[in-house]
Design a protein around this motif. Structure first.
Motif, PDB file in Angstrom:
ATOM      1  N   VAL A 209     -12.380-113.701  90.526  1.00  0.00           N
ATOM      2  CA  VAL A 209     -12.029-112.303  90.269  1.00  0.00           C
ATOM      3  C   VAL A 209     -10.556-112.061  90.561  1.00  0.00           C
ATOM      4  CG1 VAL A 209     -12.501-109.906  90.883  1.00  0.00           C
ATOM      5  CG2 VAL A 209     -14.384-111.537  90.730  1.00  0.00           C
ATOM      6  N   ALA A 212      -8.630-113.208  87.647  1.00  0.00           N
ATOM      7  CA  ALA A 212      -8.819-112.282  86.529  1.00  0.00           C
ATOM      8  C   ALA A 212      -7.979-111.023  86.695  1.00  0.00           C
ATOM      9  CB  ALA A 212     -10.299-111.925  86.397  1.00  0.00           C
ATOM     10  N   VAL A 213      -7.940-110.473  87.896  1.00  0.00           N
ATOM     11  CA  VAL A 213      -7.200-109.219  88.086  1.00  0.00           C
ATOM     12  C   VAL A 213      -5.698-109.458  88.018  1.00  0.00           C
ATOM     13  CG1 VAL A 213      -6.967-109.177  90.617  1.00  0.00           C
ATOM     14  CG2 VAL A 213      -7.271-107.035  89.365  1.00  0.00           C
ATOM     15  N   ALA A 216      -4.987-109.675  84.332  1.00  0.00           N
ATOM     16  CA  ALA A 216      -5.072-108.343  83.737  1.00  0.00           C
ATOM     17  C   ALA A 216      -3.852-107.508  84.082  1.00  0.00           C
ATOM     18  CB  ALA A 216      -6.339-107.648  84.220  1.00  0.00           C
ATOM     19  N   ARG A 258     -12.654-101.917  86.439  1.00  0.00           N
ATOM     20  CA  ARG A 258     -12.853-102.452  85.093  1.00  0.00           C
ATOM     21  C   ARG A 258     -12.816-103.977  85.090  1.00  0.00           C
ATOM     22  NH1 ARG A 258      -9.073-103.968  81.541  1.00  0.00           N
ATOM     23  NH2 ARG A 258      -7.418-102.782  82.589  1.00  0.00           N
ATOM     24  N   VAL A 259     -11.865-104.546  85.812  1.00  0.00           N
ATOM     25  CA  VAL A 259     -11.776-106.012  85.863  1.00  0.00           C
ATOM     26  C   VAL A 259     -13.003-106.594  86.547  1.00  0.00           C
ATOM     27  CG1 VAL A 259     -10.474-107.979  86.749  1.00  0.00           C
ATOM     28  CG2 VAL A 259      -9.260-105.990  85.830  1.00  0.00           C
ATOM     29  N   CYS A 263     -16.112-109.338  85.310  1.00  0.00           N
ATOM     30  CA  CYS A 263     -16.451-110.580  86.008  1.00  0.00           C
ATOM     31  C   CYS A 263     -17.911-110.591  86.464  1.00  0.00           C
ATOM     32  CB  CYS A 263     -15.534-110.768  87.217  1.00  0.00           C
ATOM     33  SG  CYS A 263     -13.801-111.032  86.807  1.00  0.00           S
TER      34      CYS A 263
END
Length: 354
Positions: A209, A212-213, A216, A258-259, A263
Motif C-alpha cells: 500500500v 501504491a500511495v 499515486a 481512495r488508494v 489495494c
C-alpha cells in the motif's frame, strides 16, 4: 540436551520470540499467563534494512541475529530459568522445522533453513518453532468456538485457517500463504518481495500500500497536495510513511482512502475465495498495518467485500465475518507460549511445528 530446572509446583517459564520482516521481538512468559513480560524489540537485520545484499547473505544475517539475541536473553536475568524456547518465523515451514522461504526477511530464493535444528543445537534447551501466523492462531483458538481464518496485514500478508483444534496446513509447509496468491496476472504487475509479480502481498500489505500511495502521489500531484499526507511528507511522495498513511485513512482523507480501497479489493477477493471454498465465516485481522488503520480497515474491506458479494450471504452477514484482533503486537509471542504448553512433552529435544 540439557534443560533448566524448575521448582516443584512452580509454573514453567518460557522465552518466546517472534521474527518478523520488520521487527524481532523476544520476551518471557510463565505457563498459563496472559501477558508477555520483559519484551525486547529490535529491527530485523534482513531485507528491510539491507536491500543491497543477496538473499543468502540476508538469511545468514537474520539467523545469526536471532541466535545471538536469544543466547543473550537466556543468559541475562530476564531469561534465566526458562525451561524452553518458542520461536515464530515469518515464512512457510515444514513440520520438522525447516523454513522454505522468507520473502519479507530475505526476499528471493535461498537455501532451505533447518531453523529448528540450528536453535536446538545452539541454545541447549528444547525449542519449538512455528510459522508466525500458525503461532498467532493459537492465541485465539481457545476463544473462538467456530473455525476461523487469521490474516495478518503487515510487511507482507499471510493467513491460517484453524479448525477442529488444528491449523490446516500440510506437513511439507504448503498452505496458509494467501499473500502469494497471484491476483494480478499482467506482465507488468507489481513485484512481490518474493520476486514474483502480481501477488496479493505485493499489493495489499503495508509495504504494498505504501508503494501504491507513493506512485499515486507522483501521478496526481494536485490530489496529493490537497491531502493530509502532503504536510507530513514535506510535499514529496517518497516522504510518505505507513504511519502517515494510516493516520490519513483514519480521518477519512479522500486521497489516502481512495488508494487504500484499490489495494483492499484483491484482499476482499481472497476472503471471498476462502469463504466460497471452505465456508469459514470468521476472519480476524492482525498485523502492524491493519492495526494502525484500525476499525476503518475493517469498514473499507467490508465495503469491497459486499460489493463483490459472498454467495448465500447478505450485506450484514458479510460484514459480520470481519473483525480486528487484539490491538497489540503480542499475537505470536502469546500463541507460541500456548503451543509450548501443548507440544513440550513431545517436542523436548526435537523440532517444531508448521
Amino acid at each position: 540436551m540439557s534443560t533448566t530446572a524448575t521448582a516443584v509446583g512452580a509454573p514453567r517459564r518460557y522465552v518466546v520470540a517472534d521474527l518478523g520482516g520488520t521487527t524481532l521481538r523476544i520476551g518471557r512468559i510463565a505457563e498459563g499467563a496472559d501477558s508477555v513480560e520483559a519484551v525486547r524489540r529490535m529491527a530485523t537485520e534482513g531485507l528491510d534494512r539491507h536491500r543491497g545484499l543477496s538473499a543468502q547473505e540476508l538469511q545468514d544475517r537474520v539467523v545469526e541475529q536471532l541466535v545471538q539475541e536469544l543466547e543473550s536473553y537466556l543468559a541475562e536475568p530476564e531469561g534465566a530459568g526458562a525451561s524452553a524456547v518458542g520461536v515464530s518465523f515469518a515464512g512457510p515451514m515444514t513440520k520438522d522445522g525447516t523454513v522454505l522461504a522468507g520473502p519479507t526477511l530475505w526476499g528471493g530464493p535461498a537455501a532451505p533453513l533447518p531453523i529448528a535444528d540450528i536453535l536446538n543445537r545452539r541454545l541447549a534447551r528444547p525449542v519449538v518453532v512455528a510459522n508466525d501466523i500458525t503461532a498467532a492462531a493459537w492465541r485465539y483458538a481457545s476463544a473462538e468456538p467456530d473455525p476461523f481464518c487469521l490474516i495478518t496485514v503487515s510487511s507482507g500478508i499471510g493467513h491460517k485457517v484453524f479448525r477442529n483444534g488444528e491449523v490446516l496446513i500440510s506437513d511439507s509447509g504448503h498452505g496458509g500463504e494467501i499473500g502469494h496468491w497471484r491476483v494480478d496476472p499482467s506482465e507488468d504487475a507489481v513485484r512481490c518481495e518474493c520476486g514474483a509479480r502480481g501477488h496479493l502481498g505485493g499489493i495489499a500489505s503495508g509495504r504494498g500500500v505504501l508503494t501504491a500511495v507513493r506512485r499515486a502521489a507522483a501521478a496526481d500531484p494536485d490530489g496529493f497536495a490537497g491531502s493530509a499526507l502532503a504536510g507530513s511528507a514535506h510535499g514529496t511522495p517518497d516522504g510518505i510513511t505507513n504511519e502517515a498513511l494510516a493516520r490519513a485513512v483514519r480521518v477519512d482523507d479522500a486521497f489516502a482512502t481512495r488508494v487504500l480501497r484499490g489495494c483492499l479489493l484483491p484482499l476482499a477477493m481472497a476472503v471471498n475465495c476462502i469463504f466460497t471454498a471452505i465456508g469459514v465465516r470468521r476472519y480476524l485481522f492482525i498485523g502492524g498495518f491493519a492495526m494502525a488503520v484500525g476499525p476503518r480497515f475493517i469498514t473499507l474491506l467490508g465495503d469491497e467485500l459486499t460489493r463483490l458479494g459472498c454467495f448465500g450471504l447478505g450485506e450484514e452477514e458479510t460484514r459480520a465475518m470481519l473483525t480486528l484482533g487484539v490491538p497489540d503486537d503480542d499475537h505470536c509471542l502469546l500463541g507460541m507460549a500456548r503451543m509450548l504448553v501443548g507440544t513440550l512433552p513431545a517436542a523436548a529435544g526435537s523440532g517444531g511445528n508448521t
